[in-house]
Structure formats: C-alpha cells, structure tokens
Write an enzyme that holds these catalytic residues in place. Structure first.
Site, PDB file in Angstrom:
ATOM      1  N   LYS A 125       0.812  -1.223   0.000  1.00 51.01           N
ATOM      2  CA  LYS A 125       0.000   0.000   0.000  1.00 51.01           C
ATOM      3  C   LYS A 125       0.845   1.273   0.000  1.00 51.01           C
ATOM      4  O   LYS A 125       0.435   2.299  -0.522  1.00 51.01           O
ATOM      5  CB  LYS A 125      -0.947   0.002   1.194  1.00 51.01           C
ATOM      6  CG  LYS A 125      -2.092  -0.983   1.005  1.00 51.01           C
ATOM      7  CD  LYS A 125      -3.200  -0.726   2.007  1.00 51.01           C
ATOM      8  CE  LYS A 125      -4.414  -1.579   1.694  1.00 51.01           C
ATOM      9  NZ  LYS A 125      -4.183  -3.014   1.979  1.00 51.01           N
TER      10      LYS A 125
ATOM     11  N   GLU B  96      -9.994   7.109   3.741  1.00 46.65           N
ATOM     12  CA  GLU B  96     -10.876   6.211   4.477  1.00 46.65           C
ATOM     13  C   GLU B  96     -10.088   4.940   4.741  1.00 46.65           C
ATOM     14  O   GLU B  96      -9.165   4.612   4.007  1.00 46.65           O
ATOM     15  CB  GLU B  96     -12.123   5.897   3.648  1.00 46.65           C
ATOM     16  CG  GLU B  96     -11.988   4.727   2.670  1.00 46.65           C
ATOM     17  CD  GLU B  96     -10.983   4.952   1.552  1.00 46.65           C
ATOM     18  OE1 GLU B  96     -10.696   6.124   1.221  1.00 46.65           O
ATOM     19  OE2 GLU B  96     -10.470   3.954   1.017  1.00 46.65           O
TER      20      GLU B  96
ATOM     21  N   SER C  66       1.775  -9.829  -0.981  1.00 46.43           N
ATOM     22  CA  SER C  66       1.411  -8.411  -0.841  1.00 46.43           C
ATOM     23  C   SER C  66       1.761  -7.815   0.524  1.00 46.43           C
ATOM     24  O   SER C  66       1.980  -6.616   0.640  1.00 46.43           O
ATOM     25  CB  SER C  66      -0.080  -8.230  -1.116  1.00 46.43           C
ATOM     26  OG  SER C  66      -0.859  -9.085  -0.293  1.00 46.43           O
TER      27      SER C  66
HETATM   28  C1  LIG Z   1      -5.026  -4.035   1.670  1.00 43.90           C
HETATM   29  C2  LIG Z   1      -4.325  -5.285   1.371  1.00 43.90           C
HETATM   30  C3  LIG Z   1      -4.718  -6.131   0.308  1.00 43.90           C
HETATM   31  C4  LIG Z   1      -5.936  -5.878  -0.530  1.00 43.90           C
HETATM   32  O1  LIG Z   1      -5.921  -4.712  -1.287  1.00 43.90           O
HETATM   33  P1  LIG Z   1      -5.715  -4.713  -2.854  1.00 43.90           P
HETATM   34  O2  LIG Z   1      -6.044  -3.328  -3.256  1.00 43.90           O
HETATM   35  O3  LIG Z   1      -6.643  -5.725  -3.433  1.00 43.90           O
HETATM   36  O4  LIG Z   1      -4.301  -5.069  -3.106  1.00 43.90           O
HETATM   37  C5  LIG Z   1      -3.972  -7.265   0.044  1.00 43.90           C
HETATM   38  N1  LIG Z   1      -2.900  -7.577   0.790  1.00 43.90           N
HETATM   39  C6  LIG Z   1      -2.496  -6.805   1.821  1.00 43.90           C
HETATM   40  C7  LIG Z   1      -1.308  -7.231   2.610  1.00 43.90           C
HETATM   41  C8  LIG Z   1      -3.188  -5.643   2.150  1.00 43.90           C
HETATM   42  O5  LIG Z   1      -2.788  -4.891   3.176  1.00 43.90           O
END
Ligand SMILES: *Cc1c(COP(=O)(O)O)cnc(C)c1O
Length: 393
Positions: A89, A111, A377
């Site tokens: 993010k 938000e 992610s």
């Molecule tokens: C917020 C988040 C997501 C989901 O958000 P996307 O916009 O779909 O990427 C996925 N993995 C992690 C670790 C997150 O913090």
C-alpha cells in the site's frame, strides 16, 4: 484488445466517474493533471528515490525452493511484505502524496477499513509534514485498536463514522463529504484501484512498479522476463493490478486473481465478487459488485480484512469479462493453511490476504518447468491474533 483506460475513463464497459455534482471540480482537477504530473521527470525522480531509500525497493523476487519442490514448479515470491509498513500500500500513498503536493494541497484525507491504508497514509503525511485526517467506521475502530494507535502516533486525526453499519462503506461516505466541503486545500487518497476515474488508473500506475521490477528480476534470474503464471490476491485489486500491469499485453503470461471465498462462495459469508456480483456502480465507478436484486450492497465476509470488500476495481471487471485474467477464490480455511505452510517451508509469515494467492497453488498442476510468480502483498505480523486463535499457538 485494449486492457487499459481510454480517454473517457473507461475500461470496456467499466470505470467512469459516477460522482455527486459537488465533487466534479475535485475529480476534474485530478483527471486533467494526473498524467502530466506523474510523467514529469522531477516527479519520477522523487518518487523512485523515496521508493528506494524510504520504502526499501526494489523488493526482492525470491525463488522459494521448498515451496517449489512441493508444487513441482519454480515458485517466485515478490516480496512486498518487506516494504516499509509491511505491504504494497505504501507504493500508492507515496505516489499520491507527491501528487497532492504538486497540486498545492495542504491537507490529506483517507478512508480505511482494517486500518492498513490509514496507516500507510498517516505514514506519508508524517514524512511530508501534511495534515492528515482518517475516516474509519466506529466498529472498525474498536476491532483494529493497534492500527488506530499507529495512526494517532503518526499524527493523524482519526474520525469515527457512526452512520449505517459503521464500517468501511460509511467511512468512505464521510471522506467524500469532507472532500466536497474542502475542495481547494484537500486531496483524498484512495487506497486501491477503485473510485472514480482517474483513481483506478492512477493507483495502478503507482503500483505497477511491482511488475516492472519483477520482469527485470525474473530476466536476471531465469534468462526470461516472461513467467508462465502470475498470481495475486484481490480485495479492491491494487496489488494484483501492480503485479499484472507490465504483463497484461503479453498474452503468454497467464494472470490469476484470487478472491476471498470466506466461509464458501455460497455460504452467505463470502467476498468472491466475480462469482457473486453483478454489474453496477460502487464508490464512483461502474464495475462488478455484490448486491441484492434491488441493488443494495451485500456485506462481504473474509477472514482477511484487506479482502473484505464487496467489489473489485473497474479494470479487474474488464479483465474478468474479457477473460484476459482468470478469477478464482479461496476460503478462509484454505488461506490460513497456506499461510502456515509458507511459514513452515520458507520461514515467511504472510499476510492472510497474500496467503489466499499462495493457497491457489494447491489447485494448480505443474510439469516441473513453469515459472510462477506470486505477489506476497504483505507480512503477517498484523494477523498473528487470527493465526493464533485458528491454530491454537
Ligand atoms: C489491503 C491489502 C490487500 C488488498 O488490497 P488490494 O487493493 O486488493 O491489493 C492485500 N494484501 C495486503 C497485505 C493488504 O494490506
């Protein structure tokens, strides 16, 4: 086939800017300026310097040998979990804060649901010395106390949304209201590839650094920058768009997007948008979303807060409809077991979101030669409570 946004802000049938008239000036200002600002050489230099020295990029592309042996393929993990603040993010919030500065904005709003995007936003506001206001549902504030504390420690003001179900949707409404009332000095940082045009495009451009790096790293490590498969989890879809971006026009690369099935797609407790959803308008753009026959948004469920969203971004809706990417789903149980497996085979505790992408490897069959990239992610520190309760550690 064009998989990217057109000059009107659409991806095929999806996208656009469905916003109240009072937001037109804000959104139009962004539409008219975002590409020019982002493509400016000075902006690029500053953005990439911060990604390098503050976020810690490039994030490694790691060949996970024991997972590879288990699944009979070369499994590469794109390590977004190693970024500052623990997930992808931050790539987007760094990009947007620089853009806000170029537009002369002094105040940032956002938000947040689980608080991850709120923390990433509060972080870059501290970094650049900008005022930060985070809207969060009252229920989420109670559920996510550590992230609320982080945001406050970073200097953000956290405002409780007390209408409706007191969760993400209501926080979004409050943030929109704030933006309408403060059109001149305020920039609204949206945390995924959702919202009115140009947000989905803008956020995907900032996250595209993920696939840009992956291509180079894979070329160095294997002699080919073209993997057989790329997998990523999808909440709103920003890590997946970042992971897909530079592979979209390369039709040899199979793109797999993993949604959260929750307790099962037909259980009534799910966030598997493409299975359950229909076309409609959510948060300012036309996409696919979970809704009742009369168009009321259905409350989603997932064990992972980041995937607990009733829609997907418009570009994902287009990739789904054109079948360029395959959309699949993984249950809460499957994701938690995949998280444990990755931890015990590789010594990496993944975010439960990311564990959804890992879990889909179980359902694939390989011949031993395929190169497979999974977007990790985020890291699982934030999820230890859930892992502990589930496995009884
Ligand atoms: C917020 C988040 C997501 C989901 O958000 P996307 O916009 O779909 O990427 C996925 N993995 C992690 C670790 C997150 O913090």
């Amino acid at each position: 086939m064009n998989y990217f946004v057109n000059e009107k802000g659409y991806y095929g049938d999806f996208g656009g800017a469905y916003i109240p008239e009072m937001l037109y000036p804000n959104v139009e200002e962004l539409q008219q300026n975002y590409l020019q600002i982002i493509n400016d050489a000075d902006f690029q230099k500053e953005f990439h310097a911060l990604l390098k020295d503050y976020v810690g990029r490039p994030s490694p592309l790691y060949l996970a040998k024991r997972l590879s042996a288990k699944y009979n393929a070369n499994i590469f993990l794109k390590r977004e979990d190693l970024n500052h603040t623990g997930a992808h993010k931050i790539n987007n919030t760094i990009g947007q804060i620089l853009l806000a500065e170029k537009l002369g904005k002094k105040r940032i709003i956002a938000e947040t649901g689980a608080g991850q995007h709120g923390v990433a936003t509060a972080t870059v506001c501290a970094l650049r010395g900008l005022e930060c206001v985070i809207y969060m549902g009252e229920v989420d504030i109670q559920r996510q106390a550590p992230n609320v504390a982080r945001m406050k420690m970073l200097g953000a003001k956290v405002i409780s949304a007390v209408s409706g179900s007191k969760t993400l949707k209501d926080a979004t409404n409050e943030a929109m209201r704030d933006w309408i009332n403060n059109p001149v000095d305020t920039h609204y940082i949206i945390g995924s590839v959702v919202g009115p045009h140009p947000y989905p495009d803008m956020v995907s451009i900032f996250q595209s650094v993920i696939s840009e790096e992956t291509k180079k790293q894979l070329l160095e490590q294997t002699g080919s920058g073209e993997p057989d498969y790329v997998l990523a989890c999808v909440g709103g879809g920003s890590n997946a768009m970042g992971m897909f971006y530079h592979f979209i026009n390369d039709e040899n690369v199979k793109l797999i997007a993993v949604e959260a099935a929750g307790k099962g797609v037909s259980s009534g407790f799910s966030a598997a948008t493409t299975f359950l959803g229909k076309e409609g308008v959510l948060h300012g753009s036309r996409s696919i979303l979970m809704q009742t026959a009369d168009g009321q948004v259905v409350e989603p469920h997932s064990v992972s807060a980041g995937l607990d969203y009733p829609g997907i971004g418009p570009q994902h809706a287009h990739l789904f409809k054109t079948t360029r990417a395959e959309y699949v789903s993984i249950t809460d149980d499957e994701s938690l077991h995949a998280g444990l497996l990755c931890t015990q085979l590789e010594g990496i505790i993944p975010a439960i979101e990311s564990a959804h992408a890992l879990a889909y490897l179980e359902k694939m069959t390989f011949t031993g030669n395929e190169n497979v990239v999974v977007c990790l992610s985020g890291r699982g520190d934030k999820d230890m409570d859930t892992y502990m309760k589930y496995f009884g550690f």
